[in-house]
Scaffold this motif. Sequence first.
Motif, short mmCIF file in Angstrom:
data_model
loop_
_atom_site.label_atom_id
_atom_site.label_comp_id
_atom_site.label_asym_id
_atom_site.label_seq_id
_atom_site.Cartn_x
_atom_site.Cartn_y
_atom_site.Cartn_z
N ALA A 24 -18.42 -9.63 -39.81
CA ALA A 24 -19.35 -8.50 -39.90
C ALA A 24 -19.32 -7.66 -38.63
O ALA A 24 -19.43 -6.42 -38.69
CB ALA A 24 -20.77 -9.02 -40.17
N PHE A 25 -19.19 -8.33 -37.48
CA PHE A 25 -19.11 -7.59 -36.21
C PHE A 25 -17.90 -6.65 -36.22
O PHE A 25 -18.00 -5.47 -35.85
CB PHE A 25 -19.02 -8.57 -35.05
CG PHE A 25 -18.71 -7.92 -33.73
CD1 PHE A 25 -19.73 -7.33 -32.98
CD2 PHE A 25 -17.41 -7.90 -33.23
CE1 PHE A 25 -19.45 -6.72 -31.77
CE2 PHE A 25 -17.14 -7.28 -32.02
CZ PHE A 25 -18.15 -6.70 -31.29
N PHE A 26 -16.73 -7.17 -36.61
CA PHE A 26 -15.53 -6.34 -36.63
C PHE A 26 -15.62 -5.27 -37.72
O PHE A 26 -15.05 -4.18 -37.57
CB PHE A 26 -14.30 -7.21 -36.82
CG PHE A 26 -13.89 -7.94 -35.58
CD1 PHE A 26 -13.24 -7.29 -34.55
CD2 PHE A 26 -14.17 -9.29 -35.43
CE1 PHE A 26 -12.87 -7.96 -33.39
CE2 PHE A 26 -13.82 -9.97 -34.28
CZ PHE A 26 -13.17 -9.31 -33.25
N HIS A 27 -16.33 -5.57 -38.80
CA HIS A 27 -16.54 -4.59 -39.87
C HIS A 27 -17.27 -3.37 -39.31
O HIS A 27 -16.84 -2.22 -39.50
CB HIS A 27 -17.34 -5.23 -40.99
CG HIS A 27 -17.68 -4.29 -42.11
ND1 HIS A 27 -16.91 -4.17 -43.23
CD2 HIS A 27 -18.73 -3.44 -42.28
CE1 HIS A 27 -17.44 -3.27 -44.04
NE2 HIS A 27 -18.56 -2.81 -43.48
N GLU A 28 -18.38 -3.62 -38.61
CA GLU A 28 -19.15 -2.52 -38.03
C GLU A 28 -18.37 -1.83 -36.91
O GLU A 28 -18.48 -0.62 -36.72
CB GLU A 28 -20.49 -3.02 -37.52
CG GLU A 28 -21.37 -3.66 -38.58
CD GLU A 28 -21.63 -2.73 -39.77
OE1 GLU A 28 -21.60 -1.49 -39.59
OE2 GLU A 28 -21.87 -3.26 -40.88
N ALA A 29 -17.57 -2.60 -36.19
CA ALA A 29 -16.73 -2.02 -35.13
C ALA A 29 -15.73 -1.03 -35.73
O ALA A 29 -15.43 0.01 -35.12
CB ALA A 29 -16.00 -3.11 -34.37
N GLY A 30 -15.24 -1.33 -36.94
CA GLY A 30 -14.35 -0.40 -37.62
C GLY A 30 -15.04 0.90 -37.94
O GLY A 30 -14.47 1.99 -37.77
N HIS A 31 -16.28 0.81 -38.44
CA HIS A 31 -17.06 2.03 -38.72
C HIS A 31 -17.28 2.85 -37.44
O HIS A 31 -17.10 4.07 -37.43
CB HIS A 31 -18.41 1.67 -39.31
CG HIS A 31 -18.35 1.20 -40.74
ND1 HIS A 31 -17.72 1.93 -41.73
CD2 HIS A 31 -18.85 0.09 -41.34
CE1 HIS A 31 -17.84 1.28 -42.88
NE2 HIS A 31 -18.51 0.16 -42.67
N ILE A 32 -17.68 2.16 -36.37
CA ILE A 32 -17.96 2.84 -35.12
C ILE A 32 -16.72 3.53 -34.57
O ILE A 32 -16.78 4.68 -34.10
CB ILE A 32 -18.54 1.85 -34.09
CG1 ILE A 32 -19.93 1.38 -34.55
CG2 ILE A 32 -18.62 2.47 -32.71
CD1 ILE A 32 -20.51 0.26 -33.72
N ALA A 33 -15.58 2.85 -34.63
CA ALA A 33 -14.33 3.44 -34.16
C ALA A 33 -13.99 4.70 -34.95
O ALA A 33 -13.57 5.72 -34.37
CB ALA A 33 -13.20 2.42 -34.26
N ALA A 34 -14.18 4.65 -36.27
CA ALA A 34 -13.89 5.81 -37.10
C ALA A 34 -14.83 6.97 -36.79
O ALA A 34 -14.41 8.14 -36.76
CB ALA A 34 -13.99 5.43 -38.58
N ILE A 35 -16.11 6.66 -36.57
CA ILE A 35 -17.08 7.70 -36.22
C ILE A 35 -16.68 8.40 -34.93
O ILE A 35 -16.71 9.63 -34.82
CB ILE A 35 -18.50 7.10 -36.10
CG1 ILE A 35 -18.99 6.65 -37.48
CG2 ILE A 35 -19.47 8.11 -35.50
CD1 ILE A 35 -20.28 5.86 -37.44
N LEU A 36 -16.30 7.60 -33.93
CA LEU A 36 -15.91 8.17 -32.64
C LEU A 36 -14.61 8.96 -32.75
O LEU A 36 -14.46 10.01 -32.11
CB LEU A 36 -15.77 7.05 -31.60
CG LEU A 36 -17.07 6.30 -31.27
CD1 LEU A 36 -16.80 5.19 -30.27
CD2 LEU A 36 -18.14 7.25 -30.76
N LEU A 37 -13.67 8.48 -33.58
CA LEU A 37 -12.42 9.21 -33.78
C LEU A 37 -12.66 10.54 -34.47
O LEU A 37 -11.91 11.50 -34.26
CB LEU A 37 -11.44 8.36 -34.59
CG LEU A 37 -10.79 7.18 -33.84
CD1 LEU A 37 -9.96 6.33 -34.79
CD2 LEU A 37 -9.92 7.70 -32.69
N CYS A 38 -13.71 10.59 -35.30
CA CYS A 38 -14.07 11.85 -35.96
C CYS A 38 -14.92 12.74 -35.05
O CYS A 38 -15.42 13.77 -35.48
CB CYS A 38 -14.84 11.56 -37.25
SG CYS A 38 -13.84 10.84 -38.56
#
Length: 202
Positions: free
Chosen positions: A39-53
């Motif tokens: 779950a931690f890495f799942h949310e980390a994926g979302h956060i990374a995508a948000i920052l990349l956008c």
Amino acid sequence: MRFSVGNCRFEISFWFAAVVCLWLFMDTSGTFLAGICAAFFHEAGHIAAILLCRRRIISIRLSVFGAEIRQDSNANESLKRDIAVSLAGPLMNLLLFLIFWGFSGNPLFPFAIANLALALANLVPAEPLDGGQALYSFLCLHINENTALRLLEWVSFFSLIPLGICGFLLVFRSVYNFSLLFFSIYGVFYLVLKRREALRNF
């Protein structure tokens, strides 16, 4: 518990912390710990995508219903970025599953299975899951928002009913594993409560 890191507010509900501590205390096999890590890495994926956008994260809230990430996004931004952000979490889990799948018989194998389960669960096209959010953004590319929302509600309902049936059967075939059944019931209750709130506001 509330605190801030930079301009981002973090909130951890009491019940989230209590449930996590209880399950970690009862988890003798390490399965729940593997799920928490996934779950931690799942949310980390979302956060990374948000920052990349190039979007700003306003707040992150952890509750018994999962993590809620609020982002500051322009309404005129491309819906394709919304789809990318929604799918980034499950894609991160699938990537980790592929990386660690070969560790069968290794302590890391439960982590691989937890990532696969979390990815498949979140790809279900139902609210409030990532698959449902991605589907809603995709529909908005082609039809108006109100029609997309109504269509998503129907797709969500007909996606959760078969899962509920499978979860009910799983209870009796896997030594009373209630996870899939609870997952489906939660989704149905979410849709019902959202419909009630919409009617009340109307």
